[in-house]
Design a protein around this motif. Sequence first.
Motif, mmCIF file in Angstrom:
data_model
loop_
_atom_site.group_PDB
_atom_site.id
_atom_site.type_symbol
_atom_site.label_atom_id
_atom_site.label_comp_id
_atom_site.label_asym_id
_atom_site.label_seq_id
_atom_site.Cartn_x
_atom_site.Cartn_y
_atom_site.Cartn_z
ATOM 1 N N ARG A 126 6.391 13.085 3.694
ATOM 2 C CA ARG A 126 6.772 13.239 5.097
ATOM 3 C C ARG A 126 8.273 13.055 5.286
ATOM 4 O O ARG A 126 8.918 12.253 4.593
ATOM 5 C CB ARG A 126 6.004 12.218 5.948
ATOM 6 N N SER A 179 0.840 -1.190 0.000
ATOM 7 C CA SER A 179 0.000 0.000 0.000
ATOM 8 C C SER A 179 0.879 1.245 0.000
ATOM 9 O O SER A 179 1.902 1.296 0.696
ATOM 10 C CB SER A 179 -0.906 0.025 1.231
ATOM 11 N N TYR A 188 2.284 4.965 0.868
ATOM 12 C CA TYR A 188 2.298 5.755 2.090
ATOM 13 C C TYR A 188 1.244 6.860 2.006
ATOM 14 O O TYR A 188 1.122 7.526 0.979
ATOM 15 C CB TYR A 188 3.676 6.381 2.294
ATOM 16 N N PRO A 189 0.481 7.103 3.063
ATOM 17 C CA PRO A 189 -0.534 8.170 3.023
ATOM 18 C C PRO A 189 0.087 9.553 2.903
ATOM 19 O O PRO A 189 -0.533 10.464 2.365
ATOM 20 C CB PRO A 189 -1.272 8.002 4.359
ATOM 21 N N ASP A 190 1.316 9.717 3.420
ATOM 22 C CA ASP A 190 1.997 11.005 3.345
ATOM 23 C C ASP A 190 3.394 10.769 2.789
ATOM 24 O O ASP A 190 4.370 10.683 3.534
ATOM 25 C CB ASP A 190 2.047 11.669 4.721
#
Length: 400
Positions: A307, A300, A302-304
Amino acid sequence: PYFEKGHLGGVVEWDGNLIPRARIPETVAYVFPNPNQCFVERRLLSELAVIGPLRRDLANVARDLLPFATLNPPLVELSLGQRQRVAVLSALAKPSPLKVLDEPLAYLDPFARSLVLDLMQRVVEHGDLVVCLDSGRWSLDRGEERWAQLPFYRGGFSPAERDVTAPALQSLAAPPKRGGALLSFRHLCSSYAGRAAFRLASFDLEVHEGECVGLVGPNGSGKTTLLQCVAGIGASDGGETCLRGRRLSGANLRAAIRYASQDAGTQIFSTTIREELAFGERWRAARRPWAQVFADYKISPYPDIERDPSTLSHGEQKYLYLLSVLALEPDMLALDEPFAGLDSTATHQVCELLREFLVRGGAALLASHDRSILNRVCHRSIEMADGHLVSEAVHDALAT
């Protein structure tokens, strides 16, 4: 908060008294999850001298915990597990009434773990309070109601048990292919000028496609040295490495075998997660863009992705580092304590990555003190002691 540009608020009270911010270090002794962040001196005895003379009850255990102390070695020449022994002892011996230990058992062999747990109990009996985080679970010897209500709290001191029933910890892959070896190592050996008494003895080893081989042994037995020697990043005094019968050296060796250090924080140097994952692409070390590799592994995103990796936790940094190594698509992974300091969720994620890597024909050499996991993820394991490969055990459940 100063490094992260965050905000530090609230107050600290101890025994009903407000503790000024400047006095907090005198009240709380803290052990970082990375032992290298705990030291202020270069040599072992100088580091211990900072805390002053040890109480007699602690000194007896300290002699067993640090048998190498009389040699006064530079701390940089100790293994990470040996450094963790020093860091934990230093914190527990300080006069601070509160000790907070963040993953103090992560890199310790079973004997050292038992000694550290003994030290913790002695400190509590002396009247201090010890709070310990082990494998993502908090332990507090004085169980208070507000702690007991937390889902991740476990009272009393004992090594945390991992969720060994998780699907990822069952048989990782089909039995390894038994044709010619994927990688073979002949007469490899290594030594350190700074540790004249230590030498990695000459050894032979074969690893097949789809096979995971574990390395076990006490702190300082040579597991990290062997992994670095195999991956071509440590000094080698001789021997050869062959991939499918073809001899490897230099850049070809380092491309075929990628080493994942147990000290992941020092190996991450990009300013964003995206840059860290794309490092191999920028330097033409990767065979494909990392996004394509992750799509194949069903990782999946990374959501950010922008970062800063330095803001990640110790466990998150280890996982990111492993992903960046995996993105280079090596033939073999040399993994140094990949599960140390991880909670059950992160352990499950790492096992899934390893399973998929083995299914795709890769091989792995893995050092760990966690035998419960090694028995489930490795087809066989090799015991090390004093720089020698002393015995081998086949894990029948996976190898047949």
